[in-house]
Design an enzyme around this catalytic site. Structure first.
Site, mmCIF file in Angstrom:
data_model
loop_
_atom_site.group_PDB
_atom_site.id
_atom_site.type_symbol
_atom_site.label_atom_id
_atom_site.label_comp_id
_atom_site.label_asym_id
_atom_site.label_seq_id
_atom_site.Cartn_x
_atom_site.Cartn_y
_atom_site.Cartn_z
ATOM 1 N N ALA A 58 4.736 5.744 6.640
ATOM 2 C CA ALA A 58 5.082 5.014 7.866
ATOM 3 C C ALA A 58 6.559 5.185 8.184
ATOM 4 O O ALA A 58 6.950 5.477 9.325
ATOM 5 C CB ALA A 58 4.733 3.535 7.715
ATOM 6 N N SER A 116 0.822 -1.211 0.000
ATOM 7 C CA SER A 116 0.000 0.000 0.000
ATOM 8 C C SER A 116 0.851 1.253 0.000
ATOM 9 O O SER A 116 2.051 1.226 0.321
ATOM 10 C CB SER A 116 -0.951 0.021 1.200
ATOM 11 O OG SER A 116 -0.394 0.708 2.300
ATOM 12 N N VAL A 117 0.208 2.359 -0.335
ATOM 13 C CA VAL A 117 0.847 3.672 -0.346
ATOM 14 C C VAL A 117 1.309 4.079 1.044
ATOM 15 O O VAL A 117 2.211 4.910 1.203
ATOM 16 C CB VAL A 117 -0.140 4.719 -0.927
ATOM 17 C CG1 VAL A 117 -1.292 4.969 0.042
ATOM 18 C CG2 VAL A 117 0.565 6.028 -1.267
ATOM 19 N N LYS A 118 0.722 3.483 2.081
ATOM 20 C CA LYS A 118 1.008 3.888 3.457
ATOM 21 C C LYS A 118 2.424 3.523 3.912
ATOM 22 O O LYS A 118 2.905 4.053 4.911
ATOM 23 C CB LYS A 118 -0.005 3.251 4.407
ATOM 24 C CG LYS A 118 -1.459 3.636 4.132
ATOM 25 C CD LYS A 118 -1.726 5.095 4.429
ATOM 26 C CE LYS A 118 -3.217 5.404 4.374
ATOM 27 N NZ LYS A 118 -3.511 6.801 4.719
ATOM 28 N N ASP A 119 3.097 2.642 3.186
ATOM 29 C CA ASP A 119 4.478 2.314 3.542
ATOM 30 C C ASP A 119 5.348 3.566 3.540
ATOM 31 O O ASP A 119 6.255 3.729 4.372
ATOM 32 C CB ASP A 119 5.069 1.312 2.541
ATOM 33 C CG ASP A 119 4.458 -0.070 2.652
ATOM 34 O OD1 ASP A 119 3.593 -0.270 3.517
ATOM 35 O OD2 ASP A 119 4.861 -0.946 1.867
#
Length: 453
Positions: free
Chosen positions: A48, A42-45
């Site tokens: 994070a 996901s883009v959230k890596d």
């Protein structure tokens, strides 16, 4: 040799893929930034890593500490990867509307998962915002990430995602379309792109039950717009600090059904297996098609992987239960095909009213056909039984034949649904279908409503 020192070094530089069949009605070049190629899918890596590194740098996160975050699943996955590599513990607080796959994946990568109810106010002590804050206060040597207000979130996309898109399109991008949740992606990418070219349009995809669209257009935070919705990863009942409304040119809202349907369409028509917010983005893109011209280059961002929604949007039963499955319901048999093998519950004329009531409770039904040795001779429903009880408290010990109404109409399997619908009246709440094998099935108003697309 060409290798990464650890998995975190593989984050970013995700591909830009031309969309074809699913955007055929859009007169522009449409490219998808497919963020599932990140190691956490996901883009959230991206954010994070940035949030943790910034917290380490200024001392908010100390060696051996515990990271605590409220997440819809994807941010938790990104945080988990970093926590493993850097030696931190992780507690993820997640709402119960998120898919089971997301919860299982978080546990698989070592996170402790705390599940909270969805349909509560943000200030409610049970909400995942409140629980996250409380756990951070109670847990020694912990750091509460707060992706909504942590500006390292949008900064990650300003430093990484925006420059990637600019470079991959050779600066020819004219529109950026993305789902808005925490606001980090749209604000970070939007800021970078508008600095490069102020004429680039930034469009946010919102969902019904969220406050973003109206707030952007009117400046009013309308609590009446807040209600529970199914779509995951976009929309909010708060205004995160990461959402910079000044960078956003407009929003369009997408229904839960359309988001789910188009999530499946992306897989079937483009062979790209992505998640729920991607479906919302594509439907939103189609809703905005009049804004695009033939020479435009439109980039839409796909947030996460379809593997996190296998039990939801990619499950026929889940879709059917919510009326999301696009099925052609034209005949009586189409309405009952998913439960045609269920036994028809009946009551006999000489049985007592109490027997009918007990059957309604046991099987959670509201109408029951009445039979005798000759076949169907009457019917009872919960409304009639209630009225009878109000008139006579001893009705439970009377035989059914004294309170029953007319028998339900009987139709054939091939009867058009329009004809079946006409048989429902104030006096009649069900229709029987002749299965042509000596058995019958029942269609209720609920079944008809459930077949409406």
């Amino acid at each position: 040799m060409d290798f990464s020192k650890n998995i975190l070094e593989t984050i970013g530089n995700t591909p830009l893929v031309k969309l074809n069949k699913i955007v055929a009605e859009i007169d522009a070049l449409v490219l998808a930034k497919v963020e599932t190629f990140n190691p956490g899918n996901s883009v959230k890596d991206r954010m994070a890593v940035k949030m943790i590194e910034d917290a380490e740098a200024d001392g908010r996160l100390k060696p051996g500490g515990t990271i605590i975050e409220g997440t819809s699943g994807n941010t938790g996955m990104g945080l988990a990867l970093v926590a493993i590599i850097k030696g931190y513990k992780l507690i993820c607080v997640i709402s119960d509307k998120q898919s089971k796959e997301k919860m299982d994946i978080l546990r698989a990568v070592g996170a402790k998962v705390v599940v909270c109810p969805t349909d509560v106010e943000p200030t409610d002590p049970r909400s995942y915002y409140s629980v996250s804050k409380r756990l951070a206060e109670e847990t020694p040597n912990s750091w509460y990430v707060n992706q909504y207000d942590n500006l390292s979130n949008s900064l990650a996309h300003y430093e990484q995602t925006g420059p990637e898109i600019w470079k991959q399109t050779d600066g020819k991008i004219t529109h950026f379309v993305v789902g808005v949740g925490t606001g980090g992606t749209i604000s970070g990418v939007g800021k970078y792109l508008k600095e490069k070219n102020p004429n680039i349009k930034i469009w946010g995809i919102d969902t019904y039950g969220s406050v973003f669209k109206k707030y952007h257009e009117t400046g009013i935070f309308d609590e009446n717009e807040i209600y529970s919705y199914i779509t995951e990863g976009i929309g909010e009942d708060i205004l995160p600090k990461n959402v910079d409304f000044s960078l956003i040119d407009g929003f369009t809202k997408v229904t839960d059904k359309d988001a789910a349907v188009y999530t499946r369409k992306i897989a079937l028509e483009e062979a790209i297996f992505v998640g729920n917010s991607a479906g919302a983005c594509i439907k939103g893109l189609l809703q905005l098609k009049e804004h695009f011209k033939p020479d435009d280059v439109v980039v839409v961002l796909f947030h996460d992987s379809g593997s996190r929604y296998v039990g939801k949007m990619f499950n026929d039963d889940w879709m059917r239960e919510r009326g999301f499955l696009e099925e052609n319901v034209t005949k009586a048999e189409d309405v009952i095909k998913d439960h045609i093998d269920k036994e028809l519950i009946v009551v006999r004329t000489e049985e007592l009213v109490s027997h009918a009531i007990e059957r309604m409770r046991k099987y959670k039904i509201s109408q029951i056909p009445v039979v005798d040795i000759n076949g169907f001779v009457g019917s009872v429903d919960e409304t009639d039984l209630f009225r009878s009880y109000v008139a006579d408290k001893n009705v439970a010990e009377k035989p059914i034949k004294e309170v029953m109404g007319k028998p339900f109409p009987i139709v054939k399997l091939g009867t058009p649904i329009e004809e079946v619908s006409k048989l429902f009246t104030k006096e009649n709440d069900a229709v029987l279908v002749d299965l042509q094998n000596g058995h019958h099935h029942i269609i209720t108003k609920y079944d008809i409503i459930g077949s409406i697309k």
